[in-house]
Design a protein around this motif. Structure first.
Motif, PDB file in Angstrom:
ATOM      1  N   LYS A  25       0.832  -1.069   0.042  1.00  0.00           N
ATOM      2  CA  LYS A  25       0.114   0.025   0.214  1.00  0.00           C
ATOM      3  C   LYS A  25       0.850   1.425   0.039  1.00  0.00           C
ATOM      4  CE  LYS A  25      -4.015  -0.436   1.425  1.00  0.00           C
ATOM      5  NZ  LYS A  25      -5.001  -0.854   2.624  1.00  0.00           N
ATOM      6  N   ARG A  26       2.004   1.235   0.870  1.00  0.00           N
ATOM      7  CA  ARG A  26       2.962   2.421   0.677  1.00  0.00           C
ATOM      8  C   ARG A  26       3.557   2.578  -0.697  1.00  0.00           C
ATOM      9  NH1 ARG A  26       5.585   0.897   4.958  1.00  0.00           N
ATOM     10  NH2 ARG A  26       7.227  -0.109   3.935  1.00  0.00           N
ATOM     11  N   ARG A  27       3.911   1.478  -1.336  1.00  0.00           N
ATOM     12  CA  ARG A  27       4.621   1.500  -2.554  1.00  0.00           C
ATOM     13  C   ARG A  27       3.476   2.211  -3.684  1.00  0.00           C
ATOM     14  NH1 ARG A  27       6.302  -3.236  -2.546  1.00  0.00           N
ATOM     15  NH2 ARG A  27       4.618  -4.248  -3.581  1.00  0.00           N
ATOM     16  N   ASP A  28       2.194   1.639  -3.418  1.00  0.00           N
ATOM     17  CA  ASP A  28       1.039   1.929  -4.408  1.00  0.00           C
ATOM     18  C   ASP A  28       0.990   3.567  -4.235  1.00  0.00           C
ATOM     19  OD1 ASP A  28       0.960  -0.299  -5.553  1.00  0.00           O
ATOM     20  OD2 ASP A  28      -1.142  -0.992  -4.751  1.00  0.00           O
ATOM     21  N   ALA A  29       0.853   4.214  -2.723  1.00  0.00           N
ATOM     22  CA  ALA A  29       0.688   5.456  -2.497  1.00  0.00           C
ATOM     23  C   ALA A  29       1.761   6.424  -3.140  1.00  0.00           C
ATOM     24  CB  ALA A  29       0.727   5.692  -0.795  1.00  0.00           C
ATOM     25  N   TYR A  30       3.049   5.892  -3.198  1.00  0.00           N
ATOM     26  CA  TYR A  30       3.971   6.725  -3.740  1.00  0.00           C
ATOM     27  C   TYR A  30       3.945   6.717  -5.294  1.00  0.00           C
ATOM     28  CZ  TYR A  30       6.923   8.220   0.210  1.00  0.00           C
ATOM     29  OH  TYR A  30       7.557   8.635   1.253  1.00  0.00           O
ATOM     30  N   ALA A  31       3.340   5.581  -5.930  1.00  0.00           N
ATOM     31  CA  ALA A  31       3.125   5.761  -7.326  1.00  0.00           C
ATOM     32  C   ALA A  31       2.112   6.508  -7.564  1.00  0.00           C
ATOM     33  CB  ALA A  31       2.682   4.190  -7.746  1.00  0.00           C
ATOM     34  N   ILE A  32       0.996   6.564  -6.752  1.00  0.00           N
ATOM     35  CA  ILE A  32      -0.259   7.449  -7.099  1.00  0.00           C
ATOM     36  C   ILE A  32      -0.082   8.939  -6.750  1.00  0.00           C
ATOM     37  CG2 ILE A  32      -2.538   8.178  -6.236  1.00  0.00           C
ATOM     38  CD1 ILE A  32      -3.145   5.201  -5.602  1.00  0.00           C
ATOM     39  N   GLU A  34       3.144  10.212  -7.442  1.00  0.00           N
ATOM     40  CA  GLU A  34       3.877  10.788  -8.430  1.00  0.00           C
ATOM     41  C   GLU A  34       2.843  11.025  -9.709  1.00  0.00           C
ATOM     42  OE1 GLU A  34       7.325   9.233 -11.719  1.00  0.00           O
ATOM     43  OE2 GLU A  34       7.103   8.086  -9.794  1.00  0.00           O
ATOM     44  N   LEU A  35       1.806  10.021  -9.876  1.00  0.00           N
ATOM     45  CA  LEU A  35       0.611  10.192 -10.991  1.00  0.00           C
ATOM     46  C   LEU A  35       0.052  11.444 -10.952  1.00  0.00           C
ATOM     47  CD1 LEU A  35      -0.895   8.973 -13.361  1.00  0.00           C
ATOM     48  CD2 LEU A  35      -2.170   7.801 -11.843  1.00  0.00           C
ATOM     49  N   LYS A  38       2.062  14.787 -11.284  1.00  0.00           N
ATOM     50  CA  LYS A  38       2.544  14.959 -12.754  1.00  0.00           C
ATOM     51  C   LYS A  38       1.101  15.227 -13.613  1.00  0.00           C
ATOM     52  CE  LYS A  38       6.649  12.106 -13.351  1.00  0.00           C
ATOM     53  NZ  LYS A  38       7.176  10.944 -13.987  1.00  0.00           N
ATOM     54  N   THR A  39       0.229  14.399 -13.095  1.00  0.00           N
ATOM     55  CA  THR A  39      -1.286  14.777 -13.989  1.00  0.00           C
ATOM     56  C   THR A  39      -1.775  16.220 -13.657  1.00  0.00           C
ATOM     57  OG1 THR A  39      -1.632  12.183 -13.980  1.00  0.00           O
ATOM     58  CG2 THR A  39      -3.221  13.754 -14.599  1.00  0.00           C
ATOM     59  N   THR A  40      -2.183  16.432 -12.304  1.00  0.00           N
ATOM     60  CA  THR A  40      -2.520  17.858 -11.853  1.00  0.00           C
ATOM     61  C   THR A  40      -1.488  19.109 -12.143  1.00  0.00           C
ATOM     62  OG1 THR A  40      -1.888  17.688  -9.793  1.00  0.00           O
ATOM     63  CG2 THR A  40      -3.932  16.456 -10.383  1.00  0.00           C
ATOM     64  N   GLY A  41      -0.307  18.659 -11.943  1.00  0.00           N
ATOM     65  CA  GLY A  41       0.638  19.919 -12.125  1.00  0.00           C
ATOM     66  C   GLY A  41       0.574  20.593 -10.889  1.00  0.00           C
ATOM     67  N   TYR A  42       0.215  20.135  -9.854  1.00  0.00           N
ATOM     68  CA  TYR A  42       0.087  20.743  -8.437  1.00  0.00           C
ATOM     69  C   TYR A  42       1.105  19.851  -7.521  1.00  0.00           C
ATOM     70  CZ  TYR A  42      -4.014  23.513  -9.909  1.00  0.00           C
ATOM     71  OH  TYR A  42      -4.757  24.376 -10.712  1.00  0.00           O
ATOM     72  N   PRO A  43       1.631  20.524  -6.593  1.00  0.00           N
ATOM     73  CA  PRO A  43       2.519  19.893  -5.562  1.00  0.00           C
ATOM     74  C   PRO A  43       1.306  19.214  -4.499  1.00  0.00           C
ATOM     75  CG  PRO A  43       2.535  22.321  -4.933  1.00  0.00           C
ATOM     76  CD  PRO A  43       1.907  22.077  -6.509  1.00  0.00           C
ATOM     77  N   PRO A  44       1.840  18.114  -3.929  1.00  0.00           N
ATOM     78  CA  PRO A  44       1.143  17.557  -2.954  1.00  0.00           C
ATOM     79  C   PRO A  44       1.121  18.052  -1.721  1.00  0.00           C
ATOM     80  CG  PRO A  44       3.199  16.184  -3.015  1.00  0.00           C
ATOM     81  CD  PRO A  44       3.006  17.522  -4.341  1.00  0.00           C
ATOM     82  N   VAL A  45       0.125  18.249  -0.987  1.00  0.00           N
ATOM     83  CA  VAL A  45      -0.065  19.027   0.354  1.00  0.00           C
ATOM     84  C   VAL A  45      -1.050  18.004   1.403  1.00  0.00           C
ATOM     85  CG1 VAL A  45      -1.105  21.084   1.618  1.00  0.00           C
ATOM     86  CG2 VAL A  45       0.007  21.193  -0.471  1.00  0.00           C
ATOM     87  N   MET A  46      -0.650  17.632   2.317  1.00  0.00           N
ATOM     88  CA  MET A  46      -1.815  17.372   3.351  1.00  0.00           C
ATOM     89  C   MET A  46      -2.906  18.015   3.749  1.00  0.00           C
ATOM     90  SD  MET A  46      -0.392  14.081   3.934  1.00  0.00           S
ATOM     91  CE  MET A  46      -1.457  13.621   5.041  1.00  0.00           C
TER      92      MET A  46
END
Length: 139
Positions: A25-32, A34-35, A38-46
């Motif tokens: 699940k952690r590996r899948d979460a990191y893949a999501i 990145e996806l 890249k797809t949205t063009g926005y940085p991740p925020v909690m």
């Protein structure tokens, strides 16, 4: 009017994902992560303690309730990877049957593991829904 509970925080996305106990699940979460980045063009925020969000929009309902929410996001929950890909038009409903093994609600898609879905269809869903929400709630 009650204060909005889920809002952006300064918590580290990496620290949050590193703490996911299940390795797959952690590996899948990191893949999501990145996806979606890249797809949205926005940085991740909690957003709150458990949602990784990308971009944001401001909503206001006829009732007067208003707040902010991420344009797209996800959370590696215990039962499934929860993808916050908001509803929008007929295109979402046309893409969901092509996605692969999942469950869906009005605003969420639930997958057990990333390999169960077609990532290219997931990317189409993210792009479509982000664009729909940006058009519905322009800045």
């Amino acid at each position: 009017m009650p204060e909005q509970k889920t809002k952006p925080t300064d918590v580290s996305v990496k620290a949050f994902l590193d703490a996911v106990p299940d390795e797959r699940k952690r590996r899948d979460a990191y893949a999501i992560l990145e996806l979606m980045e890249k797809t949205t063009g926005y940085p991740p925020v909690m957003w709150g303690p458990s949602i990784v969000g990308f971009g944001s929009y401001h909503y206001k309902y006829d009732s007067g309730h208003e707040g902010d929410a991420p344009l797209a996001g996800f959370s590696p929950r215990k039962d499934a990877l929860t993808l916050y890909v908001m509803p929008g038009g007929d295109e979402r409903e046309k893409l969901l049957p092509k996605l692969g093994k999942h469950k869906a609600s009005k605003a969420c898609i639930y997958i057990k593991k990333l390999e169960d879905v077609d990532v290219s269809v997931l990317k189409e869903l993210i792009v479509y829904c982000v664009n729909f929400m940006k058009a519905k709630y322009p800045d």
